[in-house]
Design a protein around this motif. Structure first.
Motif, short mmCIF file in Angstrom:
data_model
loop_
_atom_site.label_atom_id
_atom_site.label_comp_id
_atom_site.label_asym_id
_atom_site.label_seq_id
_atom_site.Cartn_x
_atom_site.Cartn_y
_atom_site.Cartn_z
N TYR A 97 5.75 3.86 0.71
CA TYR A 97 5.25 2.45 0.29
C TYR A 97 5.25 1.92 1.27
O TYR A 97 6.51 1.54 2.58
N ASN A 125 -4.49 1.00 -2.62
CA ASN A 125 -3.52 0.20 -2.77
C ASN A 125 -2.73 0.30 -4.40
O ASN A 125 -2.55 1.20 -5.44
N ASP A 126 -1.35 -0.85 -4.05
CA ASP A 126 -0.32 0.05 -5.00
C ASP A 126 -0.97 -1.01 -6.38
O ASP A 126 0.15 -0.37 -7.45
N THR A 169 -10.31 5.94 -1.62
CA THR A 169 -8.64 5.41 -0.60
C THR A 169 -9.67 4.08 0.43
O THR A 169 -10.95 3.83 0.30
N LEU A 170 -8.47 3.18 0.67
CA LEU A 170 -9.14 1.62 1.47
C LEU A 170 -8.77 1.39 2.82
O LEU A 170 -9.91 0.78 3.17
N TRP A 211 3.80 -3.97 6.70
CA TRP A 211 2.02 -4.16 7.07
C TRP A 211 1.79 -3.80 9.07
O TRP A 211 1.29 -3.34 9.67
N GLU A 249 3.55 -5.48 1.61
CA GLU A 249 2.99 -6.72 2.74
C GLU A 249 3.79 -7.11 4.49
O GLU A 249 3.48 -7.35 5.46
N TYR A 264 -4.45 5.46 3.11
CA TYR A 264 -4.33 4.26 2.10
C TYR A 264 -4.80 4.39 0.73
O TYR A 264 -6.17 4.16 0.39
N TYR A 303 1.30 -1.67 -0.04
CA TYR A 303 0.32 -0.43 -0.12
C TYR A 303 0.90 1.42 0.27
O TYR A 303 2.08 1.54 1.08
N TYR A 304 -0.10 2.20 -0.27
CA TYR A 304 0.80 3.89 -0.39
C TYR A 304 -0.02 4.16 0.66
O TYR A 304 -0.85 4.60 1.05
N GLU A 305 0.84 5.11 1.66
CA GLU A 305 0.50 5.91 2.47
C GLU A 305 0.72 6.93 2.69
O GLU A 305 1.90 7.19 1.96
#
Length: 288
Positions: free
Chosen positions: A77, A42-43, A27-28, A83, A80, A40, A3-5
């Motif tokens: 970035y 998704n990449d 945004t997730l 995370w 996983e 966040y 994920y991009y934060e």
């Protein structure tokens, strides 16, 4: 997968409009920590596309709200692998106003005087840091005494937090459905962590839902709710309660005709800043 934060620093007057527009852009998840909040993506999206979205949103909010503070943002970035460690640093216990619920992570100490919702997000979203999740918990808590507690349906369960809330409040049979395998994994883990054993966890589109329910919660985006409004009505028992959330101010006017046409009746509109939740019921006569 990762994920991009996006870390955003802004004035309080800009916070809710920013979060609302970010939610509208897909945004997730969001973590709101007073002076700073994190969102966040998704990449699967390129960082250039994400930053373009962020820039357009900030321009829109800055031109609408008169503030001397500049909205600053940065990104990083998160793989996983990293995370869980990232979440541990940001996930703080949350007391849900007007209820006895407190949301904690498994690594937090339980509060014996509160109803503890233990949530380990894994790589899914739905931790209670978002206003719509907290609104749903408050509404479930408020309206549960008004319905039979035989059955509960959580459409788009995410981490399972709302289904767990229903389990703690005594619903006998709970169905939770999501089409994200990461959400299914997180929800299954969280049900086990909270000792909730009466949940039927379903992987797939919410159109797979069957049966009739005393309470339905759908904390989803407008486009999903619009497509599934008739379905929600068909799944609700007469006298049951449907809690519809995830709407940005003004979107209720778009969704309500579909829900009413499906045979639901509006009981209450709940507004929390820029967020709107609808409390609907099912009567024996359509549009009564």
């Amino acid at each position: 997968m990762g994920y991009y934060e996006i870390k955003i620093c802004c004035d309080n007057s800009q916070r809710e409009p920013l979060i609302a527009l970010l939610s509208e852009e897909g945004t997730l998840g969001i973590i709101d920590n007073e002076e700073t909040f994190f969102c966040y993506f998704n990449d699967i999206l390129s960082i250039d596309r994400i930053l373009s979205k962020i820039s357009n949103i900030i321009t829109k909010v800055s031109s609408t709200f008169d503030s001397l503070n500049v909205i600053n943002y940065s990104y990083s970035y998160i793989s996983e692998r990293d995370w869980n460690e990232s979440w541990k640093k940001k996930f703080v216990p949350i007391d849900i106003e007007s209820t006895n619920f407190t949301i904690i992570a498994p690594w937090h100490q339980r509060n014996p005087d509160r109803l503890n919702l233990l949530i380990d997000p894994g790589m899914a979203f739905g931790t209670g840091h978002h206003e719509t999740t907290r609104n749903c918990i408050r509404l479930i808590n408020k309206f549960t005494p008004l319905v039979n507690k035989d059955s509960f349906l959580d459409l788009g369960t995410g981490t399972g937090i709302l289904a767990i809330c229903a389990g703690i409040l005594g619903f006998k049979l709970i169905t939770a459905i999501d089409n994200d395998p990461l959400a299914i994994d997180a929800a299954r883990r969280n049900f086990r962590e909270n000792n909730i054993n009466n949940i039927n966890l379903v992987f797939g589109d919410i159109s797979l839902s069957t049966g009739k329910y005393d309470m339905i919660v759908a904390n989803l985006l407008l486009n999903v709710l619009s497509e599934r409004g008739i379905l929600i009505s068909s799944l609700l028992k007469e006298g049951g309660i449907a809690l519809i959330s995830g709407l940005i101010d003004g979107q209720e006017d778009v969704l309500l005709p579909t829900l009413l046409e499906g045979g639901l009746k509006l009981l209450e509109i709940v507004r929390d800043g820029n967020w709107v939740s609808l409390v609907m019921t099912k009567t024996c006569c359509k549009n009564s």
